[in-house]
Design a protein around this motif. Structure first.
Motif, PDB file in Angstrom:
ATOM      1  N   ALA A  46       0.729  -1.077   0.107  1.00 42.35           N
ATOM      2  CA  ALA A  46       0.208   0.011   0.047  1.00 42.35           C
ATOM      3  C   ALA A  46       0.794   1.234   0.038  1.00 42.35           C
ATOM      4  N   ILE A  47       0.508   2.253  -0.788  1.00 42.49           N
ATOM      5  CA  ILE A  47       1.153   3.738  -0.533  1.00 42.49           C
ATOM      6  C   ILE A  47       0.230   4.457  -0.265  1.00 42.49           C
ATOM      7  N   MET A  48       0.435   5.375   0.657  1.00 47.22           N
ATOM      8  CA  MET A  48      -0.043   6.393   1.685  1.00 47.22           C
ATOM      9  C   MET A  48       0.718   7.553   1.720  1.00 47.22           C
ATOM     10  N   GLY A  49      -0.104   8.548   2.176  1.00 49.34           N
ATOM     11  CA  GLY A  49       0.611  10.038   2.441  1.00 49.34           C
ATOM     12  C   GLY A  49      -0.685  11.091   2.469  1.00 49.34           C
ATOM     13  N   PRO A  50      -0.289  12.180   3.170  1.00 44.50           N
ATOM     14  CA  PRO A  50      -1.097  13.344   3.035  1.00 44.50           C
ATOM     15  C   PRO A  50      -1.416  13.669   1.392  1.00 44.50           C
ATOM     16  N   SER A  51      -2.397  14.509   1.298  1.00 44.44           N
ATOM     17  CA  SER A  51      -3.087  14.886   0.114  1.00 44.44           C
ATOM     18  C   SER A  51      -1.773  15.741  -0.423  1.00 44.44           C
ATOM     19  N   GLY A  52      -1.699  15.594  -1.719  1.00 42.41           N
ATOM     20  CA  GLY A  52      -0.567  16.222  -2.276  1.00 42.41           C
ATOM     21  C   GLY A  52       0.839  15.637  -2.032  1.00 42.41           C
ATOM     22  N   SER A  53       0.881  14.473  -1.588  1.00 38.66           N
ATOM     23  CA  SER A  53       2.244  13.849  -1.145  1.00 38.66           C
ATOM     24  C   SER A  53       2.914  13.232  -2.274  1.00 38.66           C
ATOM     25  N   VAL A 207      -3.019   2.450  -3.738  1.00 37.74           N
ATOM     26  CA  VAL A 207      -2.776   3.657  -3.263  1.00 37.74           C
ATOM     27  C   VAL A 207      -4.482   3.728  -2.301  1.00 37.74           C
ATOM     28  N   THR A 208      -4.140   4.218  -1.236  1.00 36.25           N
ATOM     29  CA  THR A 208      -5.251   4.258  -0.379  1.00 36.25           C
ATOM     30  C   THR A 208      -5.128   5.319   0.833  1.00 36.25           C
ATOM     31  N   HIS A 209      -6.362   6.085   1.236  1.00 31.85           N
ATOM     32  CA  HIS A 209      -6.158   6.880   2.241  1.00 31.85           C
ATOM     33  C   HIS A 209      -6.664   6.456   3.521  1.00 31.85           C
ATOM     34  N   ASP A 210      -7.355   4.920   3.645  1.00 32.25           N
ATOM     35  CA  ASP A 210      -7.797   4.451   4.547  1.00 32.25           C
ATOM     36  C   ASP A 210      -7.134   3.498   5.223  1.00 32.25           C
ATOM     37  N   PRO A 211      -6.704   3.699   6.451  1.00 33.12           N
ATOM     38  CA  PRO A 211      -5.901   2.753   7.390  1.00 33.12           C
ATOM     39  C   PRO A 211      -6.369   1.221   7.296  1.00 33.12           C
ATOM     40  N   VAL A 212      -7.940   1.105   7.159  1.00 33.35           N
ATOM     41  CA  VAL A 212      -8.175  -0.235   7.308  1.00 33.35           C
ATOM     42  C   VAL A 212      -7.896  -0.923   6.104  1.00 33.35           C
ATOM     43  N   ALA A 213      -8.102  -0.344   4.960  1.00 29.08           N
ATOM     44  CA  ALA A 213      -7.782  -0.938   3.841  1.00 29.08           C
ATOM     45  C   ALA A 213      -6.364  -1.275   3.693  1.00 29.08           C
ATOM     46  N   ALA A 214      -5.413  -0.248   4.325  1.00 31.89           N
ATOM     47  CA  ALA A 214      -4.019  -0.567   4.334  1.00 31.89           C
ATOM     48  C   ALA A 214      -3.485  -1.533   5.083  1.00 31.89           C
ATOM     49  N   SER A 215      -4.207  -1.894   6.001  1.00 31.41           N
ATOM     50  CA  SER A 215      -3.958  -3.027   7.288  1.00 31.41           C
ATOM     51  C   SER A 215      -4.038  -4.461   6.435  1.00 31.41           C
ATOM     52  N   ARG A 219       2.825  -4.592   3.364  1.00 31.60           N
ATOM     53  CA  ARG A 219       4.020  -3.325   3.590  1.00 31.60           C
ATOM     54  C   ARG A 219       3.084  -2.106   3.336  1.00 31.60           C
ATOM     55  N   VAL A 220       3.445  -1.127   4.004  1.00 36.13           N
ATOM     56  CA  VAL A 220       2.720   0.160   3.603  1.00 36.13           C
ATOM     57  C   VAL A 220       3.960   1.418   3.521  1.00 36.13           C
ATOM     58  N   ILE A 221       4.029   1.931   2.390  1.00 31.74           N
ATOM     59  CA  ILE A 221       5.054   2.845   1.987  1.00 31.74           C
ATOM     60  C   ILE A 221       4.296   4.310   2.279  1.00 31.74           C
ATOM     61  N   PHE A 222       5.007   5.377   3.064  1.00 31.45           N
ATOM     62  CA  PHE A 222       4.478   6.406   3.307  1.00 31.45           C
ATOM     63  C   PHE A 222       5.362   7.793   2.628  1.00 31.45           C
ATOM     64  N   LEU A 223       4.499   8.555   1.849  1.00 26.41           N
ATOM     65  CA  LEU A 223       5.011   9.522   1.049  1.00 26.41           C
ATOM     66  C   LEU A 223       4.715  10.945   1.811  1.00 26.41           C
ATOM     67  N   ALA A 224       5.638  11.803   1.841  1.00 23.64           N
ATOM     68  CA  ALA A 224       5.403  13.174   2.130  1.00 23.64           C
ATOM     69  C   ALA A 224       6.012  14.105   1.370  1.00 23.64           C
ATOM     70  N   ASP A 225       5.561  15.051   0.604  1.00 18.53           N
ATOM     71  CA  ASP A 225       6.190  16.055  -0.253  1.00 18.53           C
ATOM     72  C   ASP A 225       7.141  15.563  -1.207  1.00 18.53           C
ATOM     73  N   ASP A 234       3.753  -5.557   8.033  1.00 16.97           N
ATOM     74  CA  ASP A 234       2.630  -6.365   8.843  1.00 16.97           C
ATOM     75  C   ASP A 234       1.956  -5.143   9.513  1.00 16.97           C
ATOM     76  N   PRO A 235       1.222  -4.358   8.782  1.00 20.11           N
ATOM     77  CA  PRO A 235       0.544  -3.066   9.431  1.00 20.11           C
ATOM     78  C   PRO A 235      -0.951  -3.393  10.079  1.00 20.11           C
ATOM     79  N   THR A 236      -1.116  -2.728  10.851  1.00 19.10           N
ATOM     80  CA  THR A 236      -2.481  -2.741  11.459  1.00 19.10           C
ATOM     81  C   THR A 236      -3.152  -1.285  11.292  1.00 19.10           C
ATOM     82  N   ALA A 237      -4.572  -1.295  11.210  1.00 18.26           N
ATOM     83  CA  ALA A 237      -4.910  -0.109  11.057  1.00 18.26           C
ATOM     84  C   ALA A 237      -4.630   1.099  12.094  1.00 18.26           C
ATOM     85  N   GLU A 238      -4.063   0.678  13.306  1.00 14.46           N
ATOM     86  CA  GLU A 238      -3.805   1.511  14.383  1.00 14.46           C
ATOM     87  C   GLU A 238      -2.363   2.031  14.181  1.00 14.46           C
ATOM     88  N   THR A 239      -1.638   1.194  13.514  1.00 15.01           N
ATOM     89  CA  THR A 239      -0.244   1.637  13.264  1.00 15.01           C
ATOM     90  C   THR A 239       0.016   2.527  12.204  1.00 15.01           C
TER      91      THR A 239
END
Length: 261
Positions: A46-53, A207-215, A219-225, A234-239
């Motif tokens: 999963a690829i995640m990050g704030p809007s515009g990341s 690509v998702t904004h939803d922590p539950v979907a990412a769980s 592996r979850v990769i986080f982008l910013a700027d 091994d992500p969970t919705a909480e982490t």
């Protein structure tokens, strides 16, 4: 930050020093800043990050839907960067599956015809057992002969999911694949994506904004700027949620736009 598999596992998709710049002069926007990432075969990323990341830009570049300003993209043993239209068409037909939030279904075709379209274009016949598994999992058995206008938004999204999965491509790129589904249908589709990786060695990049979907991912990769700033295995919705909150608080990657391409 450079992110690689580090496990010796075969790489399904790779970005090397990838930059994406839109516009020029004062209107210039740098969407990706020298991104390096390896995406392992038979893994759910999963690829995640704030809007515009830059998360959707990265996926579009990896999938050959957008060109890079600098750097190299590969899918398996194929170098995507520099491919002409014919080569890109062949790549998308034979090696890549797509699931997008806007469905992209052909209105004159039935659900079944839309699902089988990539195989038909490639001159291939579906594996009946796998086809039945896909259809039953996404709950479309009684809607196969309906056209998109006769289906709800959620049903159209499930047709799009089935279309991407039925051909068993090397990589499936999914942009908010459950964005128009209710919670029950979302869980069904995400569970099927998860199982297609575990049981059938499918490779999925979502690509998702939803922590539950990412769980559901490995592996979850986080982008910013435009930078990859951290990742989880091994992500969970909480982490996932905690990591997203940290990105918002710290403003990770701030100031990167001052760098030159």
């Amino acid at each position: 930050m450079t992110t690689t598999s580090g496990t010796g596992t075969e790489i399904a998709a790779r970005a090397v020093d990838v930059w994406k710049v839109y516009g020029t002069g004062e209107a210039q926007v740098i969407a990706l800043h020298g991104v390096n990432v390896d995406l392992e075969r038979a893994r759910f990323t999963a690829i995640m990050g704030p809007s515009g990341s830059g998360k959707s830009t990265l996926m579009h570049c990896l999938a050959g839907l957008d060109t890079v300003t600098r750097g190299t993209i590969t899918i398996g043993d194929t170098t995507v960067t520099g491919l002409r239209d014919k080569g890109l068409t062949t790549l998308r037909r034979d090696k890549i599956g797509f699931i997008f939030q806007q469905f992209n279904l052909l209105p004159t075709l039935t659900a079944e015809e839309n699902i089988l379209l990539p195989l038909s274009i490639a001159g291939r016949k579906p594996d009946k057992t796998w086809y039945d598994t896909v259809i039953d999992t996404v709950g479309l058995r009684d809607r196969l002969h309906h056209r998109p206008t006769q289906l709800s938004g959620g049903q159209q999204q499930r047709v799009a999911c089935a279309r991407a999965l039925v051909a068993r491509p090397e990589v499936i790129f999914a942009d908010e694949p459950t964005g128009n589904l209710d919670s029950h249908a979302s869980a069904d589709v995400l569970g099927f994506l998860r199982n297609s990786v575990r049981d059938h060695q499918q490779t999925i990049v979502m690509v998702t904004h939803d922590p539950v979907a990412a769980s559901y991912a490995d592996r979850v990769i986080f982008l910013a700027d435009g930078h990859i700033v951290t990742e989880l295995t091994d992500p969970t919705a909480e982490t996932v949620l905690d990591t997203l909150k940290d990105l918002d608080v710290t403003g990770a990657g701030a100031g990167a736009a001052d760098r030159e391409v």
